[in-house]
Scaffold this motif. Structure first.
Motif, PDB file in Angstrom:
ATOM      1  N   SER B  48      -2.741  -3.135  -2.144  1.00  0.00           N
ATOM      2  CA  SER B  48      -3.906  -2.871  -2.994  1.00  0.00           C
ATOM      3  C   SER B  48      -5.169  -3.457  -2.390  1.00  0.00           C
ATOM      4  CB  SER B  48      -3.687  -3.458  -4.386  1.00  0.00           C
ATOM      5  OG  SER B  48      -2.608  -2.797  -5.008  1.00  0.00           O
ATOM      6  N   LYS B  49      -5.021  -4.624  -1.773  1.00  0.00           N
ATOM      7  CA  LYS B  49      -6.177  -5.269  -1.139  1.00  0.00           C
ATOM      8  C   LYS B  49      -6.696  -4.407   0.019  1.00  0.00           C
ATOM      9  CE  LYS B  49      -7.144  -9.313   1.438  1.00  0.00           C
ATOM     10  NZ  LYS B  49      -6.392 -10.239   2.296  1.00  0.00           N
ATOM     11  N   HIS B  50      -5.772  -3.916   0.844  1.00  0.00           N
ATOM     12  CA  HIS B  50      -6.177  -3.043   1.957  1.00  0.00           C
ATOM     13  C   HIS B  50      -6.824  -1.761   1.431  1.00  0.00           C
ATOM     14  CE1 HIS B  50      -4.682  -5.513   5.103  1.00  0.00           C
ATOM     15  NE2 HIS B  50      -3.409  -5.365   4.833  1.00  0.00           N
ATOM     16  N   LEU B  51      -6.242  -1.221   0.375  1.00  0.00           N
ATOM     17  CA  LEU B  51      -6.801   0.014  -0.205  1.00  0.00           C
ATOM     18  C   LEU B  51      -8.219  -0.225  -0.705  1.00  0.00           C
ATOM     19  CD1 LEU B  51      -3.729   1.460  -2.145  1.00  0.00           C
ATOM     20  CD2 LEU B  51      -4.955   2.577  -0.262  1.00  0.00           C
ATOM     21  N   ARG B  52      -8.448  -1.418  -1.260  1.00  0.00           N
ATOM     22  CA  ARG B  52      -9.785  -1.729  -1.778  1.00  0.00           C
ATOM     23  C   ARG B  52     -10.804  -1.730  -0.627  1.00  0.00           C
ATOM     24  NH1 ARG B  52      -8.244  -5.676  -4.878  1.00  0.00           N
ATOM     25  NH2 ARG B  52      -8.764  -7.379  -3.476  1.00  0.00           N
ATOM     26  N   VAL B  53     -10.417  -2.349   0.497  1.00  0.00           N
ATOM     27  CA  VAL B  53     -11.312  -2.378   1.663  1.00  0.00           C
ATOM     28  C   VAL B  53     -11.607  -0.952   2.138  1.00  0.00           C
ATOM     29  CG1 VAL B  53     -11.558  -3.117   4.076  1.00  0.00           C
ATOM     30  CG2 VAL B  53     -10.524  -4.662   2.402  1.00  0.00           C
ATOM     31  N   LEU B  54     -10.572  -0.134   2.188  1.00  0.00           N
ATOM     32  CA  LEU B  54     -10.740   1.244   2.654  1.00  0.00           C
ATOM     33  C   LEU B  54     -11.597   2.060   1.682  1.00  0.00           C
ATOM     34  CD1 LEU B  54      -7.125   1.892   3.972  1.00  0.00           C
ATOM     35  CD2 LEU B  54      -9.200   1.734   5.356  1.00  0.00           C
ATOM     36  N   ARG B  55     -11.441   1.764   0.378  1.00  0.00           N
ATOM     37  CA  ARG B  55     -12.250   2.483  -0.612  1.00  0.00           C
ATOM     38  C   ARG B  55     -13.717   2.084  -0.510  1.00  0.00           C
ATOM     39  NH1 ARG B  55     -10.102   1.870  -6.465  1.00  0.00           N
ATOM     40  NH2 ARG B  55     -11.991   3.082  -6.863  1.00  0.00           N
ATOM     41  N   GLU B  56     -13.949   0.799  -0.222  1.00  0.00           N
ATOM     42  CA  GLU B  56     -15.330   0.315  -0.143  1.00  0.00           C
ATOM     43  C   GLU B  56     -16.133   1.022   0.945  1.00  0.00           C
ATOM     44  OE1 GLU B  56     -15.070  -3.932   0.190  1.00  0.00           O
ATOM     45  OE2 GLU B  56     -14.537  -4.142  -1.937  1.00  0.00           O
ATOM     46  N   VAL B  57     -15.482   1.396   2.021  1.00  0.00           N
ATOM     47  CA  VAL B  57     -16.205   2.103   3.086  1.00  0.00           C
ATOM     48  C   VAL B  57     -16.052   3.621   2.951  1.00  0.00           C
ATOM     49  CG1 VAL B  57     -15.995   0.153   4.664  1.00  0.00           C
ATOM     50  CG2 VAL B  57     -14.284   1.984   4.749  1.00  0.00           C
ATOM     51  N   GLY B  58     -15.386   4.054   1.899  1.00  0.00           N
ATOM     52  CA  GLY B  58     -15.277   5.489   1.635  1.00  0.00           C
ATOM     53  C   GLY B  58     -14.176   6.196   2.411  1.00  0.00           C
ATOM     54  N   ALA B  59     -13.362   5.429   3.149  1.00  0.00           N
ATOM     55  CA  ALA B  59     -12.319   6.058   3.958  1.00  0.00           C
ATOM     56  C   ALA B  59     -11.187   6.606   3.098  1.00  0.00           C
ATOM     57  CB  ALA B  59     -11.775   5.059   4.982  1.00  0.00           C
ATOM     58  N   VAL B  60     -11.049   6.005   1.917  1.00  0.00           N
ATOM     59  CA  VAL B  60      -9.994   6.425   0.991  1.00  0.00           C
ATOM     60  C   VAL B  60     -10.616   6.645  -0.382  1.00  0.00           C
ATOM     61  CG1 VAL B  60      -8.037   5.488  -0.316  1.00  0.00           C
ATOM     62  CG2 VAL B  60      -8.025   5.385   2.175  1.00  0.00           C
ATOM     63  N   GLU B  61     -10.155   7.692  -1.058  1.00  0.00           N
ATOM     64  CA  GLU B  61     -10.632   7.953  -2.417  1.00  0.00           C
ATOM     65  C   GLU B  61      -9.436   7.937  -3.370  1.00  0.00           C
ATOM     66  OE1 GLU B  61     -14.473  10.711  -1.237  1.00  0.00           O
ATOM     67  OE2 GLU B  61     -12.576  11.687  -1.721  1.00  0.00           O
ATOM     68  N   VAL B  62      -9.736   7.726  -4.646  1.00  0.00           N
ATOM     69  CA  VAL B  62      -8.647   7.616  -5.612  1.00  0.00           C
ATOM     70  C   VAL B  62      -8.960   8.481  -6.829  1.00  0.00           C
ATOM     71  CG1 VAL B  62      -9.665   5.594  -6.743  1.00  0.00           C
ATOM     72  CG2 VAL B  62      -7.180   5.968  -6.860  1.00  0.00           C
ATOM     73  N   ARG B  63      -7.907   9.011  -7.453  1.00  0.00           N
ATOM     74  CA  ARG B  63      -8.100   9.735  -8.715  1.00  0.00           C
ATOM     75  C   ARG B  63      -6.929   9.415  -9.625  1.00  0.00           C
ATOM     76  NH1 ARG B  63      -5.136  14.603  -9.474  1.00  0.00           N
ATOM     77  NH2 ARG B  63      -3.869  15.086  -7.650  1.00  0.00           N
ATOM     78  N   GLY B  64      -7.181   9.513 -10.919  1.00  0.00           N
ATOM     79  CA  GLY B  64      -6.133   9.261 -11.887  1.00  0.00           C
ATOM     80  C   GLY B  64      -5.326  10.530 -12.116  1.00  0.00           C
TER      81      GLY B  64
END
Lengths: 164, 113
Positions: B48-64
């Motif tokens: 989750s921590k890695h995903l947060r870093v990736l989301r912060e730079v826009g490399a990963v997106e999330v949806r419910g």
């Protein structure tokens, strides 16, 4: 394309402060070493077809200095300099590298490690570029990105940024 | 410096081997975090921590999706890095092609001795 052209350099990012360049040559390591460390030979390849090399100074001893500069078409003068730290003939060369296009170039100098490994008359070269800080790495990257954003500057992208 | 900061951050985000693994898995399609945990063999908080870093730079997106959260790759955010590496690679490739010519001559000189 020539046969040589099919052997592309590979660039990877092993960590957040490192850049690794890998390439194979059809020559024994003694000759690759010679071409890498002899000024009149360096002048013939370092320019990467981006312009003309204007300075190629090599004081090849531990503690000795080097300086390369070139006039890059459409960009102007770019210069790099550093100092030799470790010399293991034909196998390993450690030197610093400062890009003169950024402020406090020496404070942000990278440490470059060249290694040559020969197998069956071919030589595998690796060049590991290690930035002392993430800040230095970022400056290296950013100086290249700004030019890379202009299509016309694509060819100069590497030279503008870091090209040693 | 400011305008390139995001790009430098993306470079940073991608330099971490575990985060690159996450991107590799997501390159195959959208995944819930449990899948990533299973693939990487890491504890969920770390993933989750890695995903947060990736989301912060826009490399990963999330949806419910109901109760699940699905993560997916956003290649556009990684393009500047790709372009930079490609430019660097091209310059070195051209440089080495010139070096090949020099080495060819040195080889011939050696053989001629």
């Amino acid at each position: 394309m020539t046969v040589a052209g099919s052997r592309k350099a590979t660039v990877t990012l092993p960590s957040d402060t490192q850049i690794l360049i890998t390439r194979e040559f059809h020559a024994p390591k003694e000759l690759v070493w010679k071409a890498w460390t002899t000024p009149e030979l360096v002048r013939r390849w370092w320019h990467a077809n981006r312009g003309e090399m204007t300075v190629c100074e090599i004081d090849f001893r531990v503690g000795g200095k080097w300086r390369y500069a070139m006039h890059a078409e459409g960009f102007g003068e770019v210069g790099f300099h550093g100092e030799y730290r470790e010399i293991e003939p034909f196998e390993r060369l450690v030197s610093t590298e400062a890009y003169e296009g950024i402020p406090d170039a020496d404070a942000h100098a990278a440490v470059d490690t060249l290694t040559l490994t020969e197998l069956d008359g071919r030589t595998l070269m690796t060049v590991l570029v290690e930035h002392p800080t993430k800040e230095g790495r970022d400056m290296h990257i950013e100086s290249g990105m700004e030019d890379g954003m202009q299509d016309a500057m694509n060819l100069l992208e590497g030279v503008a940024a870091e090209l040693r | 410096m400011a305008r390139a900061a995001t790009t430098a951050d993306a470079f940073n985000a991608v330099a971490e081997p575990r985060r690159r693994q996450i991107l590799d898995v997501l390159a195959g399609g959208e995944r819930p975090v449990n899948d990533l945990v299973a693939h990487l063999g890491l504890a969920q908080p770390l993933v989750s921590k890695h995903l947060r870093v990736l989301r912060e730079v826009g490399a990963v997106e999330v949806r419910g999706d109901g109760r699940r959260r699905l993560y997916r790759l956003n290649g556009a955010a990684l393009k500047p890095i790709h372009d930079w590496v490609q430019g660097y690679e091209e310059t070195w490739s051209e440089r080495f092609e010139q070096l090949d010519v020099v080495l060819g001559e040195l080889n011939e000189e050696e053989e001629g001795r």
